[in-house]
Design a protein around this motif. Sequence first.
Motif, PDB file in Angstrom:
ATOM      1  N   ASN A  76      -8.558  22.461  36.534  1.00 23.45           N
ATOM      2  CA  ASN A  76      -8.607  21.002  36.338  1.00 23.45           C
ATOM      3  C   ASN A  76      -9.200  20.624  34.982  1.00 23.45           C
ATOM      4  N   ILE A  77      -8.976  21.466  33.980  1.00 27.39           N
ATOM      5  CA  ILE A  77      -9.393  21.186  32.606  1.00 27.39           C
ATOM      6  C   ILE A  77      -8.131  21.055  31.754  1.00 27.39           C
ATOM      7  N   TYR A  78      -8.008  19.930  31.054  1.00 31.71           N
ATOM      8  CA  TYR A  78      -6.796  19.630  30.297  1.00 31.71           C
ATOM      9  C   TYR A  78      -7.144  19.264  28.863  1.00 31.71           C
ATOM     10  N   LEU A  79      -6.387  19.798  27.926  1.00 30.58           N
ATOM     11  CA  LEU A  79      -6.512  19.360  26.542  1.00 30.58           C
ATOM     12  C   LEU A  79      -5.744  18.054  26.359  1.00 30.58           C
ATOM     13  N   VAL A  80      -6.337  17.138  25.589  1.00 28.89           N
ATOM     14  CA  VAL A  80      -5.736  15.820  25.354  1.00 28.89           C
ATOM     15  C   VAL A  80      -5.504  15.686  23.850  1.00 28.89           C
ATOM     16  N   PRO A  81      -4.265  15.894  23.370  1.00 28.18           N
ATOM     17  CA  PRO A  81      -4.006  16.034  21.937  1.00 28.18           C
ATOM     18  C   PRO A  81      -3.908  14.706  21.180  1.00 28.18           C
ATOM     19  N   ILE A  82      -4.979  13.913  21.232  1.00 32.74           N
ATOM     20  CA  ILE A  82      -4.950  12.623  20.534  1.00 32.74           C
ATOM     21  C   ILE A  82      -4.823  12.799  19.023  1.00 32.74           C
ATOM     22  N   TYR A  83      -5.173  13.979  18.522  1.00 36.60           N
ATOM     23  CA  TYR A  83      -5.105  14.228  17.082  1.00 36.60           C
ATOM     24  C   TYR A  83      -3.675  14.278  16.562  1.00 36.60           C
ATOM     25  N   THR A  84      -2.704  14.461  17.454  1.00 34.93           N
ATOM     26  CA  THR A  84      -1.318  14.609  17.011  1.00 34.93           C
ATOM     27  C   THR A  84      -0.618  13.283  16.752  1.00 34.93           C
ATOM     28  N   ASN A  85      -1.177  12.185  17.209  1.00 37.97           N
ATOM     29  CA  ASN A  85      -0.392  10.944  17.275  1.00 37.97           C
ATOM     30  C   ASN A  85      -0.997   9.810  16.459  1.00 37.97           C
ATOM     31  N   LEU A  86      -1.846  10.130  15.481  1.00 33.81           N
ATOM     32  CA  LEU A  86      -2.478   9.085  14.679  1.00 33.81           C
ATOM     33  C   LEU A  86      -1.927   9.096  13.263  1.00 33.81           C
ATOM     34  N   ASP A  87      -1.382   7.971  12.828  1.00 32.09           N
ATOM     35  CA  ASP A  87      -0.916   7.808  11.453  1.00 32.09           C
ATOM     36  C   ASP A  87      -2.141   7.552  10.574  1.00 32.09           C
ATOM     37  N   THR A  88      -2.574   8.577   9.844  1.00 37.51           N
ATOM     38  CA  THR A  88      -3.832   8.485   9.103  1.00 37.51           C
ATOM     39  C   THR A  88      -3.695   7.773   7.770  1.00 37.51           C
ATOM     40  N   LYS A  89      -2.519   7.273   7.457  1.00 38.45           N
ATOM     41  CA  LYS A  89      -2.347   6.453   6.259  1.00 38.45           C
ATOM     42  C   LYS A  89      -2.214   4.977   6.623  1.00 38.45           C
ATOM     43  N   TYR A  90      -1.239   4.658   7.446  1.00 37.88           N
ATOM     44  CA  TYR A  90      -0.922   3.253   7.698  1.00 37.88           C
ATOM     45  C   TYR A  90      -1.666   2.654   8.887  1.00 37.88           C
ATOM     46  N   ASN A  91      -2.259   3.494   9.752  1.00 34.82           N
ATOM     47  CA  ASN A  91      -2.920   2.965  10.944  1.00 34.82           C
ATOM     48  C   ASN A  91      -4.437   3.150  10.918  1.00 34.82           C
ATOM     49  N   MET A  92      -4.978   3.322   9.706  1.00 36.85           N
ATOM     50  CA  MET A  92      -6.434   3.358   9.564  1.00 36.85           C
ATOM     51  C   MET A  92      -6.919   2.259   8.606  1.00 36.85           C
ATOM     52  N   GLY A  93      -6.021   1.363   8.280  1.00 37.41           N
ATOM     53  CA  GLY A  93      -6.398   0.183   7.522  1.00 37.41           C
ATOM     54  C   GLY A  93      -6.150   0.285   6.028  1.00 37.41           C
ATOM     55  N   LEU A  94      -5.409  -0.680   5.503  1.00 35.62           N
ATOM     56  CA  LEU A  94      -5.145  -0.759   4.066  1.00 35.62           C
ATOM     57  C   LEU A  94      -5.434  -2.178   3.588  1.00 35.62           C
ATOM     58  N   GLU A  95      -5.905  -2.281   2.348  1.00 36.86           N
ATOM     59  CA  GLU A  95      -6.113  -3.582   1.725  1.00 36.86           C
ATOM     60  C   GLU A  95      -5.517  -3.558   0.327  1.00 36.86           C
ATOM     61  N   GLN A  96      -5.182  -4.733  -0.174  1.00 34.65           N
ATOM     62  CA  GLN A  96      -4.600  -4.843  -1.508  1.00 34.65           C
ATOM     63  C   GLN A  96      -5.709  -4.949  -2.555  1.00 34.65           C
ATOM     64  N   ILE A  97      -5.659  -4.056  -3.534  1.00 35.13           N
ATOM     65  CA  ILE A  97      -6.650  -4.002  -4.598  1.00 35.13           C
ATOM     66  C   ILE A  97      -5.962  -4.222  -5.941  1.00 35.13           C
ATOM     67  N   GLN A  98      -6.574  -5.044  -6.790  1.00 35.04           N
ATOM     68  CA  GLN A  98      -6.030  -5.272  -8.127  1.00 35.04           C
ATOM     69  C   GLN A  98      -6.192  -4.008  -8.963  1.00 35.04           C
ATOM     70  N   HIS A  99      -5.145  -3.664  -9.732  1.00 31.78           N
ATOM     71  CA  HIS A  99      -5.175  -2.430 -10.518  1.00 31.78           C
ATOM     72  C   HIS A  99      -6.371  -2.394 -11.463  1.00 31.78           C
ATOM     73  N   ASN A 100      -6.597  -3.432 -12.174  1.00 34.13           N
ATOM     74  CA  ASN A 100      -7.731  -3.530 -13.097  1.00 34.13           C
ATOM     75  C   ASN A 100      -7.884  -4.986 -13.524  1.00 34.13           C
ATOM     76  N   LYS A 101      -8.881  -5.281 -14.330  1.00 32.18           N
ATOM     77  CA  LYS A 101      -9.203  -6.663 -14.697  1.00 32.18           C
ATOM     78  C   LYS A 101      -8.091  -7.341 -15.488  1.00 32.18           C
ATOM     79  N   ARG A 102      -7.295  -6.559 -16.187  1.00 31.99           N
ATOM     80  CA  ARG A 102      -6.242  -7.133 -17.020  1.00 31.99           C
ATOM     81  C   ARG A 102      -4.859  -7.058 -16.393  1.00 31.99           C
ATOM     82  N   ASN A 103      -4.780  -6.526 -15.188  1.00 31.76           N
ATOM     83  CA  ASN A 103      -3.496  -6.400 -14.504  1.00 31.76           C
ATOM     84  C   ASN A 103      -3.654  -6.950 -13.089  1.00 31.76           C
ATOM     85  N   THR A 104      -3.030  -8.090 -12.848  1.00 33.14           N
ATOM     86  CA  THR A 104      -3.222  -8.770 -11.558  1.00 33.14           C
ATOM     87  C   THR A 104      -2.349  -8.197 -10.442  1.00 33.14           C
TER      88      THR A 104
END
Length: 262
Positions: free
Chosen positions: A200-228
């Motif tokens: 009655n011991i089961y492995l639960v492979p939650i590590y296989t199903n997480l999008d570590t780029k798009y589902n961990m949060g992204l925000e828009q950042i300006q490239h630099n002070k002179r480029n909007t």
Amino acid sequence: DASAGNGTTKKVIVLGDSTTNNGIMITKLNTNFSEDAMGITTLGSRGTSPNNHEGRSGWKFQSYMTSPTDSGDASVVNPFYNPNTKTFDAAYYFANSGVAIPDWFFINLGINDVFGITNDDALATMLSTLNGYCDSMIASLKSAAPNMKIGVCLTIPPNYSQDAFGKAYKCGQTRNRYKRNNVLWVQNQIEQYDGRESENIYLVPIYTNLDTKYNMGLEQIQHNKRNTETYASPIANGGVHPVESGYWQIADVFWFILKNNA
């Protein structure tokens, strides 16, 4: 099969760290079952009904095994800690917490245990210690409820980008080092607990199903002070914590495990 578990309702407890404590995954898990042929009831001394759980932010295996309360907040208590034996005691928990014995008990720990380690020797020592803790926890659970299924969750990976670690942890840890810790920890768990369904011991492979780029949060950042113009960059809290869509992906794996073993 969509009809798996038809007409049944399984009681579930998830023990974990902040990724359980924030309640998002628990809520999404209940959402998945809200229109399913099978039902669940999530139990625990924390959370808000019906999304109850046993998550505590920052906690480790050691915390649940040896600490009566949170070292930084005494109001966060450990109901599994038996003051007489001074360790994790599932029978004590079920006798005193008012929480019913579930059909499934999931252990979702590991992030805080291995996060800060910076070399392989220290990691090997920690893995040996964690194996002892996890074995003891499972033994206590099985003693208290021999027919209960125990799910050992394979810890989610970190954000795909070092930028997330720089924002969240400054120079405290690198993404590459923690990723190595995470991979070796998950490999260790597979070696310890794979193929033990007859116990009655089961492995639960939650590590296989997480999008570590798009589902961990992204925000828009300006490239630099002179480029909007802007580019997508990880959010500051996204080193090891998903956003809502990521927690839903994790909940999908719990859903699969519960349905597949209904």
